[in-house]
Enzyme design. Structure first.
Site, PDB file in Angstrom:
ATOM      1  N   ASP A 201      35.354  -6.319 -22.394  1.00  0.00           N
ATOM      2  CA  ASP A 201      34.792  -5.106 -22.995  1.00  0.00           C
ATOM      3  C   ASP A 201      34.635  -5.377 -24.496  1.00  0.00           C
ATOM      4  O   ASP A 201      35.130  -6.374 -25.037  1.00  0.00           O
ATOM      5  CB  ASP A 201      35.674  -3.879 -22.696  1.00  0.00           C
ATOM      6  CG  ASP A 201      34.885  -2.568 -22.855  1.00  0.00           C
ATOM      7  OD1 ASP A 201      33.783  -2.590 -23.430  1.00  0.00           O
ATOM      8  OD2 ASP A 201      35.382  -1.514 -22.401  1.00  0.00           O
TER       9      ASP A 201
HETATM   10  C1  NOJ Z   1      32.714  -0.018 -24.421  1.00  0.00           C
HETATM   11  C2  NOJ Z   1      32.978   0.718 -23.139  1.00  0.00           C
HETATM   12  O1  NOJ Z   1      34.374   0.761 -22.896  1.00  0.00           O
HETATM   13  C3  NOJ Z   1      32.296   0.111 -21.929  1.00  0.00           C
HETATM   14  O2  NOJ Z   1      32.438   0.975 -20.847  1.00  0.00           O
HETATM   15  C4  NOJ Z   1      30.850  -0.158 -22.216  1.00  0.00           C
HETATM   16  O3  NOJ Z   1      30.252  -0.727 -21.083  1.00  0.00           O
HETATM   17  C5  NOJ Z   1      30.742  -1.091 -23.407  1.00  0.00           C
HETATM   18  N1  NOJ Z   1      31.341  -0.460 -24.576  1.00  0.00           N
HETATM   19  C6  NOJ Z   1      29.299  -1.475 -23.712  1.00  0.00           C
HETATM   20  O4  NOJ Z   1      28.594  -0.391 -24.169  1.00  0.00           O
END
Ligand code: NOJ
Length: 764
Positions: A283
């Protein structure tokens, strides 16, 4: 533009990218093709494949093109049009040494251009066809915009509504969420992730992100292995078994080890036990966060831990790029470990069809849509259909609903005419101006005999600190725009409007940002500004219908006691206003059921229905000391899991079993007759729960094992047969073996988790 021209000149001076010369026959053999490609790659090119960058936040466009052409980027996310993606793909395919395509990802969580209801709402439909339609439609729209991968489905079980991301998931139940995980993966990927109109699904957030302590985002998760295996892991597994090509790794730690550096989670469980063959992505910035978690001394150690744990791509940090060369040199990381990660990234690109045609979703410039937001590109009918099925009728005293298509309706509330909020969080490439608000929806559906008079009545909140917080992300485009009038003036206007009307419809709840990432709450009530409005409306004596818009269970004890009808509409998307109006006027008979329990108060959390049994259970109606309860208020949820009303009534007969016992490897049928006893056609959801009477470990009071959505005409009845087998009785024992133990079980069938018929059988 200038950069592209200069790249083109450079490209014309060097030899053609290697892939252009790849014999077609070699492309038919994936492992051989990828192995051959890896052989040709320099270490820098390999490491480049492991980098996933966010467009718009990390570096300016010319630099991105340079980096791609240099083979230092493997994929990107956050672009949403073919014309944005084409030059990026050109830089990779036409200007990088090996011509390896990049892929384009995006958070398509509940829609792309057309925004479907939020995930929690879709789960409320218990309608797998409707949910599949949402995912498929999103894939068709997003792939037509040149996107290859979605960071979805988000299948984190959440049992703590304080967590803002409850809205992004499908609720509290492992069985329901697992079923949805399967249909969404199949919906996104279609028959093959390589199809032109498919998206590769990247299931998230692996694992247990929904169990952050106290519902506080990014917090610790500490959980027994039994609970993990029994309740929280099944949905990820279901998505993977359904073929999800990607896995996004969670930001949280699990029993002391961050998911991002968790070798047990990523290697032993995901790859070895579950046989996952796809790509894993961290993430946002999660590898750097290993330093802040305190498990890595510095960035170098963070990169080492992550690559060794099996994180193939690093999202939004350049750590792999910066640190892996040094780690290889020192021998701390082996080239084999890098090759393993590269193989997965290239494998995913292969599976998305990008080596066969890097432009398969981008298409040719001549076909670019003149207007990406053109009405013709939307799928409004599908969105309306899914939204209607997603709404849950919580109260309906004196048949206040459906509303008559005559007379005067006072429409009030800060959410009644908000195009942005109705979209919900993570609304992808959806644009607010295309959303139908409740105000618009009422006008369109009511017909000309209804007069709708509107007053805003209140701001979402009067707490300026909260407004500032919610507007912090994008100060140029604030999400919350305060009405500058005094609260008293706004309420007075609303009361005046209400007094002129036959019925009041009040659209209240949360702004979309209140149920979002990083939007954890300590209170779950409707903000004070809106409650004051409701109290004033109630005092008019007019029938009061609440239309709730929110992304998590709210604390609704006052509303339950005072409103005449309550419709939970969640955040219902582009066609939300029409869908709500369809339900309010009875053009659609509500059929949704809650995928989460609604607590009476924050202090009661957690209130999930499938809780483990205790030695001193509280027995409703028999208050007494020394039982497991809270003494200041009624125990149990305000609205239980699986609950939802209809404009008609249903009756469920006692259960008939095909036999008093089930043999191992055998089957047992449990049948009920469900009857529509009311005067309207309608749909309901029959839910089947299992209660294990005694086992080697403490088992839940009940667990959902099957469900069926049934449509019945007024007066019609139907016998519905569920077939149980040994797998339905299995659980993870203290040694984490998945077993069914002989003994007595109860099967319960009903229209919510509390009101059920019951029959008993034995497993021999
Ligand atoms: C952070 C988020 O936790 C995740 O769910 C998301 O896919 C990513 N950012 C990319 O936007």
């Amino acid at each position: 533009m200038k950069m592209l021209c200069s790249l083109a000149v450079v490209a014309s001076l060097i030899s053609l990218p290697a892939l252009a010369a790849t014999p077609a026959a070699q492309l038919d053999n994936k492992p051989a093709f990828i192995a051959g490609l890896i052989k040709k790659m320099t270490l820098e090119e390999k490491i480049g494949q492991l980098r996933l960058i966010s467009i718009g936040t990390e570096m300016p466009q010319p630099r991105i093109l340079q980096e791609i052409a240099a083979g230092r980027i493997g994929g990107t996310f956050n672009t949403v049009t073919p014309s944005e993606n084409r030059p990026l793909q050109d830089a990779a395919v036409k200007h990088s040494r090996l011509g390896i395509p990049i892929f384009f990802a995006y958070d398509i969580v509940h829609g792309h251009r057309t925004v479907f209801p939020i995930s929690l709402a879709q789960a409320s439909s218990w309608d797998m066809d409707a949910i599949a339609l949402g995912a498929r439609t999103s894939a068709i729209e997003a792939s037509a915009d040149g996107i290859d991968m979605t960071f979805a489905p988000m299948v984190d079980i959440s049992r703590d509504p304080r967590w803002g991301r409850t809205s992004e998931g499908f609720g509290e139940d492992p069985h329901l969420v697992s079923e949805i995980a399967k249909v969404t993966v199949r919906g996104f990927q279609g028959t093959s992730a390589a199809n032109r109109d498919s998206l590769m699904a990247s299931v998230k957030h692996f694992a247990l992100y929904g169990a952050v302590e106290g519902g506080r985002d990014y917090n610790t998760v500490d959980m027994s292995p039994m609970r993990m295996y029994q309740d929280y892991l099944p949905p990820y597994r279901a998505a993977i078994d359904a073929g999800a090509g990607g896995v996004m790794v969670a930001l949280n730690s699990i029993n002391g080890v961050p998911a991002t550096s968790n070798t047990w989670l990523m290697h032993d469980l995901l790859r070895k036990d579950w046989g996952f063959k796809g790509v894993t992505v961290s993430d946002h910035g999660a590898i750097t966060e290993l330093v802040r978690h305190g498990v890595a001394q510095d960035n170098r150690e963070a990169a080492r831990l992550a690559i060794k744990a099996g994180i193939d791509m690093s999202m939004h940090d350049a750590l792999y790029l910066q640190e892996l060369p040094g780690l290889i040199k020192s021998g701390a990381v082996s080239i084999r470990e890098i090759d393993n990660a590269v193989r997965e990234v290239l494998g995913a690109k292969y599976d998305m069809g990008l080596f066969h045609d890097p432009y398969r979703r981008i298409g040719v410039a001549a076909n670019d849509p003149a207007d990406v937001n053109a009405e013709s590109r939307l799928h409004r009918a599908a969105a309306r259909q899914v939204a209607r099925a997603s709404m849950v009728l919580l109260e309906n005293r004196n048949q206040t609903l459906p509303l008559k298509k005559s007379g005067t309706i006072a429409l009030v509330g800060p959410l009644a005419d908000s195009q942005l909020d109705i979209l919900g969080s993570w609304s992808a490439a959806g644009v607010a101006r295309q959303a139908i608000t409740l105000r618009q929806g009422l006008r369109d559906v009511a017909g000309d005999k209804v007069r709708v008079i509107y007053a805003r009545g209140a701001n979402i909140t009067n707490d300026e600190r909260i407004v500032e917080y919610l507007n912090y992300l994008d100060t140029d485009n604030p999400e919350i725009i305060q009405d500058k009038r005094s609260p008293a003036d706004m309420i007075a206007e609303a009361v005046k409007v209400a007094e002129e009307a036959d019925v009041i419809v009040a659209a209240v709840g949360e702004s979309r940002g209140m149920s979002h990432e990083s939007s954890s709450r300590t209170r779950l009530d409707i903000p004070a500004s809106q409650r004051a409005l409701l109290e004033a409306l109630k005092a008019t004596g007019k029938p009061l219908v609440l239309v709730l818009m929110n992304g998590r269970p709210l604390e609704l004890t006052w509303e339950q006691a005072h409103a005449d009808a309550v419709l939970e509409t969640w955040f219902s998307g582009t066609e939300g206003g029409h869908a709500i109006a369809d339900v309010l006027f009875g053009d659609y008979n509500p059929s949704g059921k809650l995928p989460v329990s609604f607590p009476r108060s924050v202090g009661q959390i957690p209130t999930y229905y499938n809780r483990l049994r205790v030695g001193r259970p509280f027995v409703e109606g028999k208050p007494g000391n020394y039982t497991s309860q809270y003494f200041e208020e009624k125990n149990g949820p305000l609205y239980p899991f699986g609950y939802g009303l209809s404009y008609t009534d249903f009756d469920v007969s006692p259960i008939t079993l095909s036999a008093p016992a089930m043999a191992r490897k055998g089957k047992l049928d449990a049948s009920v007759t469900v009857r529509n006893t009311g005067a309207r056609d309608g749909e309901t959801v029959l839910q089947l729960y299992i209660h294990d009477e005694a086992a080697s470990v403490v088992r839940p009071e009940k667990e959902l094992k099957d469900f069926r959505k049934v449509a019945l005409k007024a007066g019609e009845s139907r016998t519905v047969r569920f077939t149980l087998d040994e797998d339905d009785l299995k659980f993870f024992n203290a040694r984490l073996q998945h077993v069914a133990e002989a003994g007595q079980f109860a099967v319960q069938i009903g229209l919510d988790s509390e009101n059920v018929q019951q029959a008993v059988f034995e497993l021999r």
